[in-house]
Design a protein around this motif. Structure first.
Motif, PDB file in Angstrom:
ATOM      1  N   GLN A  72       8.464  24.128 -24.878  1.00 56.11           N
ATOM      2  CA  GLN A  72       8.051  25.265 -24.186  1.00 56.11           C
ATOM      3  C   GLN A  72       7.817  26.442 -25.342  1.00 56.11           C
ATOM      4  N   ARG A  73       6.690  27.005 -24.920  1.00 59.30           N
ATOM      5  CA  ARG A  73       6.206  27.937 -25.759  1.00 59.30           C
ATOM      6  C   ARG A  73       5.704  29.150 -24.833  1.00 59.30           C
ATOM      7  N   LEU A  74       5.828  30.311 -25.361  1.00 62.79           N
ATOM      8  CA  LEU A  74       5.135  31.643 -24.787  1.00 62.79           C
ATOM      9  C   LEU A  74       4.502  32.383 -25.759  1.00 62.79           C
ATOM     10  N   VAL A  75       3.305  32.760 -25.305  1.00 60.17           N
ATOM     11  CA  VAL A  75       2.152  33.340 -26.266  1.00 60.17           C
ATOM     12  C   VAL A  75       1.758  34.714 -25.571  1.00 60.17           C
ATOM     13  N   VAL A  76       2.219  35.765 -26.434  1.00 61.79           N
ATOM     14  CA  VAL A  76       1.657  37.223 -25.891  1.00 61.79           C
ATOM     15  C   VAL A  76       0.668  37.654 -26.575  1.00 61.79           C
ATOM     16  N   SER A  77      -0.256  38.063 -25.884  1.00 63.60           N
ATOM     17  CA  SER A  77      -1.405  38.621 -26.722  1.00 63.60           C
ATOM     18  C   SER A  77      -1.257  40.429 -26.350  1.00 63.60           C
ATOM     19  N   VAL A  78      -1.191  41.172 -27.499  1.00 62.36           N
ATOM     20  CA  VAL A  78      -1.293  42.525 -27.533  1.00 62.36           C
ATOM     21  C   VAL A  78      -2.385  42.908 -26.873  1.00 62.36           C
ATOM     22  N   ALA A  79      -3.360  42.494 -27.450  1.00 62.57           N
ATOM     23  CA  ALA A  79      -4.982  43.052 -27.296  1.00 62.57           C
ATOM     24  C   ALA A  79      -5.134  42.774 -25.756  1.00 62.57           C
ATOM     25  N   GLU A  80      -4.606  41.615 -24.871  1.00 64.14           N
ATOM     26  CA  GLU A  80      -4.959  41.625 -23.592  1.00 64.14           C
ATOM     27  C   GLU A  80      -4.059  41.977 -22.483  1.00 64.14           C
ATOM     28  N   GLN A  81      -2.701  42.082 -23.309  1.00 66.14           N
ATOM     29  CA  GLN A  81      -1.373  42.408 -22.394  1.00 66.14           C
ATOM     30  C   GLN A  81      -1.203  41.190 -21.358  1.00 66.14           C
ATOM     31  N   MET A  82      -1.417  40.119 -21.802  1.00 65.53           N
ATOM     32  CA  MET A  82      -1.114  39.076 -21.034  1.00 65.53           C
ATOM     33  C   MET A  82      -0.228  38.073 -21.915  1.00 65.53           C
ATOM     34  N   MET A  83       0.595  37.168 -20.871  1.00 58.03           N
ATOM     35  CA  MET A  83       1.309  36.206 -21.603  1.00 58.03           C
ATOM     36  C   MET A  83       0.987  34.801 -21.024  1.00 58.03           C
ATOM     37  N   VAL A  84       0.559  33.915 -21.778  1.00 53.74           N
ATOM     38  CA  VAL A  84       0.465  32.396 -21.308  1.00 53.74           C
ATOM     39  C   VAL A  84       1.772  31.540 -21.707  1.00 53.74           C
ATOM     40  N   THR A  85       2.288  30.729 -20.748  1.00 55.12           N
ATOM     41  CA  THR A  85       3.458  29.801 -21.110  1.00 55.12           C
ATOM     42  C   THR A  85       2.659  28.329 -21.128  1.00 55.12           C
ATOM     43  N   MET A  86       3.499  27.593 -22.054  1.00 51.16           N
ATOM     44  CA  MET A  86       3.003  26.484 -22.610  1.00 51.16           C
ATOM     45  C   MET A  86       4.064  25.210 -22.505  1.00 51.16           C
ATOM     46  N   GLU A  87       3.547  24.072 -22.253  1.00 50.87           N
ATOM     47  CA  GLU A  87       4.502  23.205 -22.321  1.00 50.87           C
ATOM     48  C   GLU A  87       3.902  21.874 -22.850  1.00 50.87           C
ATOM     49  N   GLY A  88       4.386  21.460 -24.111  1.00 47.99           N
ATOM     50  CA  GLY A  88       3.811  20.354 -24.873  1.00 47.99           C
ATOM     51  C   GLY A  88       2.338  20.531 -25.162  1.00 47.99           C
ATOM     52  N   GLY A  89       2.051  21.725 -25.480  1.00 51.48           N
ATOM     53  CA  GLY A  89       0.760  22.394 -25.799  1.00 51.48           C
ATOM     54  C   GLY A  89      -0.172  22.516 -24.947  1.00 51.48           C
ATOM     55  N   ILE A  90       0.151  22.420 -23.600  1.00 49.93           N
ATOM     56  CA  ILE A  90      -0.945  22.529 -22.388  1.00 49.93           C
ATOM     57  C   ILE A  90      -0.323  23.742 -21.458  1.00 49.93           C
ATOM     58  N   PRO A  91      -1.509  24.628 -21.378  1.00 50.30           N
ATOM     59  CA  PRO A  91      -1.063  25.954 -20.646  1.00 50.30           C
ATOM     60  C   PRO A  91      -0.701  25.534 -19.195  1.00 50.30           C
ATOM     61  N   ARG A  92       0.238  26.779 -18.639  1.00 47.99           N
ATOM     62  CA  ARG A  92       0.764  26.337 -17.533  1.00 47.99           C
ATOM     63  C   ARG A  92       0.629  27.517 -16.296  1.00 47.99           C
ATOM     64  N   ARG A  93       0.740  28.946 -17.128  1.00 48.32           N
ATOM     65  CA  ARG A  93       0.630  29.866 -16.312  1.00 48.32           C
ATOM     66  C   ARG A  93       0.383  31.164 -16.867  1.00 48.32           C
ATOM     67  N   LEU A  94      -0.279  32.306 -16.262  1.00 42.16           N
ATOM     68  CA  LEU A  94      -0.342  33.535 -17.105  1.00 42.16           C
ATOM     69  C   LEU A  94       0.376  34.553 -16.213  1.00 42.16           C
ATOM     70  N   PHE A  95       0.875  35.486 -16.900  1.00 38.44           N
ATOM     71  CA  PHE A  95       1.547  36.610 -16.355  1.00 38.44           C
ATOM     72  C   PHE A  95       0.984  37.986 -17.273  1.00 38.44           C
TER      73      PHE A  95
END
Length: 199
Positions: free
Chosen positions: A40-63
């Motif tokens: 599991q991986r959560l990637v947060v973008s300061v520029a976009e103020q968005m987070m994408v969750t990933m599982e096994g390198g595959i994007p799951r959901r945007l927040f």
């Protein structure tokens, strides 16, 4: 909507490549790969103020999220959001109602409504973070969290005091999925494509 479509497109490409590889292994007579639990991986973008969750390198959901109004960094005594690789070390508030106020990671008994005037509380759930790099080594002692906020109107803007804020319903959904040990990457630029993520 365009960003969601882009992430969905990336996920389709990744799944397509995986399917092609599986087909090639079957055709060549190679043994099938053993399936292991996906990281599991959560990637947060300061520029976009968005987070994408990933599982096994595959994007799951945007927040939608909100990082610090004061910028990025890890200096003690500041309200900066640290950059780089961190990990989830605790999940607090499971089972609490939406808007449940947390202080020092304990429920106070108060419920704070969404966008309550003048309220900037930590609510609903807390993901406690530990820095994994020199540049974010103070994250745990600085109490840098991913947490619910009543100030949902300010999501997608830099408005926090160092933490990463989310809407209450979103952080509940996140906490149904995420586990202790999940990797969190806070990046200054836009959300990277899966093949451009930091190693």
């Amino acid at each position: 909507m365009m960003r969601i479509a882009a992430v969905a497109h990336l996920a389709g490409l990744v799944l397509g490549l995986a399917a092609c590889g599986h087909a090639r292994r079957q055709a060549s007579g190679e043994a099938p790969q053993v399936v292991v639990p996906a990281a599991q991986r959560l990637v947060v973008s300061v520029a976009e103020q968005m987070m994408v969750t990933m599982e096994g390198g595959i994007p799951r959901r945007l927040f939608r999220v909100s990082t610090s109004r004061f910028g990025t960094g890890d200096k003690r005594g500041t309200y900066l959001t640290p950059l780089g690789r961190m990990e989830v070390v605790d999940i607090v508030g499971q089972g609490l109602p939406v808007g449940a106020r947390l202080k020092a990671r304990e429920h106070t008994g108060e419920i704070v409504p969404v966008d309550a005037p003048g309220r900037d509380a930590i609510v609903t759930r807390v993901l406690q973070l530990r820095g994994m790099e020199w540049r974010n080594r103070h994250a745990l002692e600085r109490a840098i969290y991913i947490h619910g906020t009543p100030e949902e109107a300010k999501l997608k803007t830099t408005a926090s005091y160092g933490c990463i804020r989310m809407g209450s319903e979103d952080i509940i959904a996140l906490c149904h999925w995420v586990k202790v040990g999940a990797r969190v990457d806070v990046v200054e630029g836009k959300l990277p494509a899966p093949n451009q993520l930091p190693p």
